[in-house]
Design an enzyme around this catalytic site. Structure first.
Site, mmCIF file in Angstrom:
data_model
loop_
_atom_site.group_PDB
_atom_site.id
_atom_site.type_symbol
_atom_site.label_atom_id
_atom_site.label_comp_id
_atom_site.label_asym_id
_atom_site.label_seq_id
_atom_site.Cartn_x
_atom_site.Cartn_y
_atom_site.Cartn_z
ATOM 1 N N LYS A 60 0.827 -1.213 0.000
ATOM 2 C CA LYS A 60 0.000 0.000 0.000
ATOM 3 C C LYS A 60 0.865 1.269 0.000
ATOM 4 O O LYS A 60 2.054 1.216 0.305
ATOM 5 C CB LYS A 60 -0.924 -0.009 1.227
ATOM 6 C CG LYS A 60 -1.902 -1.193 1.229
ATOM 7 C CD LYS A 60 -2.925 -1.027 0.121
ATOM 8 C CE LYS A 60 -4.087 -1.967 0.223
ATOM 9 N NZ LYS A 60 -3.815 -3.351 -0.128
HETATM 10 N N1 T4K Z 1 -9.913 -4.847 1.045
HETATM 11 C C1 T4K Z 1 -9.335 -4.473 -0.093
HETATM 12 C C2 T4K Z 1 -10.157 -3.737 -1.104
HETATM 13 C C3 T4K Z 1 -7.983 -4.747 -0.342
HETATM 14 O O1 T4K Z 1 -7.409 -4.367 -1.500
HETATM 15 C C4 T4K Z 1 -7.240 -5.426 0.646
HETATM 16 C C5 T4K Z 1 -5.853 -5.772 0.410
HETATM 17 C C6 T4K Z 1 -7.882 -5.770 1.852
HETATM 18 C C7 T4K Z 1 -9.236 -5.466 2.020
HETATM 19 C C8 T4K Z 1 -7.173 -6.490 2.963
HETATM 20 O O2 T4K Z 1 -6.100 -5.746 3.560
HETATM 21 P P1 T4K Z 1 -4.875 -6.565 4.273
HETATM 22 O O3 T4K Z 1 -5.474 -7.566 5.222
HETATM 23 O O4 T4K Z 1 -4.057 -7.231 3.189
HETATM 24 O O5 T4K Z 1 -4.117 -5.502 5.018
HETATM 25 C C9 T4K Z 1 -2.098 -7.640 -2.435
HETATM 26 C C10 T4K Z 1 -2.012 -7.352 -0.946
HETATM 27 O O6 T4K Z 1 -1.488 -8.483 -0.233
HETATM 28 C C11 T4K Z 1 -3.337 -6.982 -0.337
HETATM 29 O O7 T4K Z 1 -3.047 -6.361 0.901
HETATM 30 C C12 T4K Z 1 -4.067 -5.976 -1.227
HETATM 31 N N2 T4K Z 1 -5.376 -5.682 -0.746
HETATM 32 C C13 T4K Z 1 -4.188 -6.526 -2.632
HETATM 33 C C14 T4K Z 1 -4.928 -5.564 -3.549
HETATM 34 O O8 T4K Z 1 -2.885 -6.727 -3.143
HETATM 35 P P2 T4K Z 1 -1.845 -9.850 -3.782
HETATM 36 O O9 T4K Z 1 -2.404 -11.216 -3.639
HETATM 37 O O10 T4K Z 1 -1.957 -9.169 -5.077
HETATM 38 O O11 T4K Z 1 -0.336 -9.796 -3.213
HETATM 39 P P3 T4K Z 1 1.041 -10.252 -3.850
HETATM 40 O O12 T4K Z 1 1.806 -10.958 -2.806
HETATM 41 O O13 T4K Z 1 0.789 -10.954 -5.138
HETATM 42 O O14 T4K Z 1 1.774 -8.862 -4.083
HETATM 43 C C15 T4K Z 1 1.371 -7.930 -5.058
HETATM 44 C C16 T4K Z 1 2.588 -7.387 -5.772
HETATM 45 O O15 T4K Z 1 3.464 -6.739 -4.869
HETATM 46 C C17 T4K Z 1 3.396 -8.492 -6.429
HETATM 47 O O16 T4K Z 1 3.796 -8.000 -7.692
HETATM 48 C C18 T4K Z 1 4.609 -8.672 -5.526
HETATM 49 C C19 T4K Z 1 4.795 -7.307 -4.907
HETATM 50 N N3 T4K Z 1 5.330 -7.346 -3.535
HETATM 51 C C20 T4K Z 1 4.567 -7.926 -2.561
HETATM 52 C C21 T4K Z 1 5.023 -7.975 -1.270
HETATM 53 C C22 T4K Z 1 4.192 -8.617 -0.177
HETATM 54 C C23 T4K Z 1 6.572 -6.829 -3.265
HETATM 55 O O17 T4K Z 1 7.257 -6.326 -4.174
HETATM 56 N N4 T4K Z 1 7.034 -6.848 -1.964
HETATM 57 C C24 T4K Z 1 6.312 -7.402 -0.956
HETATM 58 O O18 T4K Z 1 6.743 -7.357 0.220
HETATM 59 O O19 T4K Z 1 -2.552 -8.948 -2.653
#
Ligand code: T4K
Length: 371
Positions: free
Chosen positions: A190
Site C-alpha cells: 500500500k
Molecule cells: N480490502 C481491499 C479492497 C484490499 O485491496 C485489501 C488488500 C484488503 C481489504 C485487505 O487488507 P490486508 O489484510 O491485506 O491488510 C495484495 C495485498 O497483499 C493486499 O493487501 C491488497 N489488498 C491486494 C490488492 O494486493 P496480492 O495477492 O496481489 O499480493 P502479492 O503478494 O501478489 O503482491 C502484489 C505485488 O506486490 C506483487 O507483484 C509482488 C509485490 N510485492 C509484494 C510484497 C508482499 C513486493 O514487491 N514486496 C512485498 O513485500 O494482494
C-alpha cells in the site's frame, strides 16, 4: 520502443522502505523500553499521528486491513446479511463470512466502479444489517446516497477503505469519514505501509473504546469483558509506520508524477475506445479499462515479455457472486488492469510500459479502423 529488456522484474507494487537512520531511531527506543506490543508507546504515537494526518475523529490500529474489517463487523454485531460489491479483493467477502454473516452482492456503477446505491436498494431484505462499500482504487462514490439509504433502513454503513489512504486534500472531504466506520490497510503493497497492519476509523469515543477492547481479547480496564480477539499492531510495525510517515508526502508526490507521465504518454488513446484511464485520486494504483479481455491479455503478455507485471485488480469477481446478476461488475472485472505504480520505478519505466502498450494495441486499432 525500448529494445533492452529489464533484468529485474518490474512488479505492480513494490513497498516503500523507511530511511534506515530514522527507523533505527525508533528501533533504539524499542530496545531501551523492551516494550514490544500491547498498546505500546510507538503504537500510541502512530495512532495519534495518523488521526491528525488523515484528519479523522478516532482511529484504532490493527494487525491488518482484514482484521480492521472484521473488527468493524463485530463492533456493530453484524451476523446476518451484508450488502457489498463483487468487484473487490478477496478480503472483503471473507471478512463478512468470518464473522458468520452472509455477503449479498449488488452491482457496481459503471462510472464510479463502486457500489451502486440503486442496486443496493434492490437487495435490501429483512435480514440486511449493513452495507459495505469498497473505495476501489481509492475512489469514493455515492456516499450521500448510501448514507441516506443506511439511515432510512436503519443499517450500519461500513467502508472497506483498504485502498484509500491519503490526507483530506487528495479526496472528497468525507472520503474516510462517511458512514459508521472505515477500514484501512497498511499492507506492504500500500501507499503507506507498516509491513502488515491496518486501522479502523470510527466516529465516537464509545466505538473507539470498544474497538480497543475487542482487539485485545475483549479486555476492559485490565479485566476480561466481552469476547474479543487478538488483532493488535506491534511496536516493530509501528516503528516502520512512524518512519514511513515521515516521507509519505514525498511518496504521494512521486506517485503523482508517475501518474501524470502515464497520462501524458497514453493521451493518444483518449479518443479511442480501446482503453480508458481510471482515476485513482490518491495515486494508489494506475488502473486501465480495456475495450475487452482479449486486448487486456495481449497487453499483459507483451508487458511480461519486457519483464513487467501488471495485475488484474480485481479478477475474478468475489466467490459466491453470480456474474449474470452483476453485468457491470462482470464486464469491469474482465477488462480492468493495473499498471505498475510505486516509488521503486522511474519515468523511463513508464515510457517503456506505454511504448509496449502502444505496440501491442495499435495493430488491433488499425484493424478496427479498417472495418
Ligand atoms: N480490502 C481491499 C479492497 C484490499 O485491496 C485489501 C488488500 C484488503 C481489504 C485487505 O487488507 P490486508 O489484510 O491485506 O491488510 C495484495 C495485498 O497483499 C493486499 O493487501 C491488497 N489488498 C491486494 C490488492 O494486493 P496480492 O495477492 O496481489 O499480493 P502479492 O503478494 O501478489 O503482491 C502484489 C505485488 O506486490 C506483487 O507483484 C509482488 C509485490 N510485492 C509484494 C510484497 C508482499 C513486493 O514487491 N514486496 C512485498 O513485500 O494482494
Amino acid at each position: 520502443m525500448n529494445s533492452k529488456i529489464r533484468e529485474k522484474a518490474l512488479l505492480v507494487q513494490s513497498p516503500s522502505l523507511p530511511d534506515r537512520e530514522v527507523l533505527n531511531g525508533y528501533i533504539d527506543e524499542i530496545y531501551k523500553s523492551r516494550w514490544l506490543t500491547n498498546n505500546g508507546h510507538l503504537v500510541q504515537e502512530l495512532e495519534k499521528k495518523l488521526t491528525g494526518y488523515l484528519d479523522v475523529p478516532y482511529l484504532v490500529l490493527t494487525a491488518n486491513g482484514t482484521s480492521a474489517l472484521q473488527l468493524a463487523l463485530k463492533l456493530f454485531n453484524i451476523d446476518k446479511e451484508v450488502i457489498t460489491t463483487p468487484f473487490t479483493f478477496a478480503a472483503t467477502g471473507q471478512a463478512i463470512e468470518w464473522v458468520g454473516a452472509k455477503p449479498v452482492f449488488a452491482d457496481i456503477d459503471k462510472r464510479s466502479l463502486c457500489l451502486c446505491p440503486k442496486q443496493v436498494s434492490n437487495k435490501i431484505s429483512p435480514h440486511t444489517q449493513a452495507i459495505l462499500p469498497v473505495n476501489v482504487y481509492g475512489r469514493t462514490a455515492h456516499n450521500t446516497e448510501l448514507e441516506e439509504l443506511a439511515r432510512r433502513h436503519n443499517l450500519k454503513l461500513i467502508y472497506d477503505g483498504a485502498q484509500s489512504f491519503g490526507p483530506p486534500s487528495l479526496h472528497q472531504k468525507t472520503a474516510l469519514t462517511s458512514g459508521d466506520a472505515t477500514a484501512l490497510s497498511f499492507h506492504a503493497t500500500k501507499i503507506f505501509n507498516t509491513v502488515e497492519g491496518g486501522a479502523l476509523i470510527l466516529k465516537s469515543e464509545e466505538d473507539y473504546l470498544k474497538a480497543q477492547s475487542l482487539i485485545n481479547f475483549g479486555y476492559q480496564d485490565g479485566k476480561p469483558g466481552h469476547v474479543g480477539t487478538n488483532a493488535k499492531m506491534n511496536e516493530i510495525e509501528a516503528a516502520f509506520g512512524l518512519a514511513n510517515l515521515e516521507h509519505i508526502n514525498k511518496e504521494i508526490v512521486y506517485r503523482k508524477l508517475l501518474t501524470e507521465a502515464y497520462k501524458d504518454q497514453l493521451a493518444d488513446f483518449s479518443n479511442s475506445n480501446l482503453l480508458k484511464l481510471t482515476k485513482s485520486p490518491n495515486y494508489a494504483y494506475f488502473p486501465l479499462q480495456f475495450i475487452d479481455e482479449q486486448m487486456l491479455l495481449k497487453v499483459d503478455q507483451a508487458l511480461k515479455v519486457q519483464n513487467v507485471f501488471g495485475r488484474r485488480y480485481f479478477y475474478p469477481l468475489q466467490p459466491g457472486s453470480v456474474a449474470d446478476d452483476l453485468p457491470v461488475a462482470s464486464r469491469v472485472a474482465r477488462n480492468s488492469y493495473c499498471l505498475p505504480l510505486h516509488c521503486n520505478m522511474t519515468k523511463d519505466d513508464v515510457t517503456m510500459i506505454c511504448d509496449t502498450i502502444r505496440t501491442a494495441v495499435l495493430p488491433a486499432h488499425a484493424y478496427r479502423a479498417q472495418c
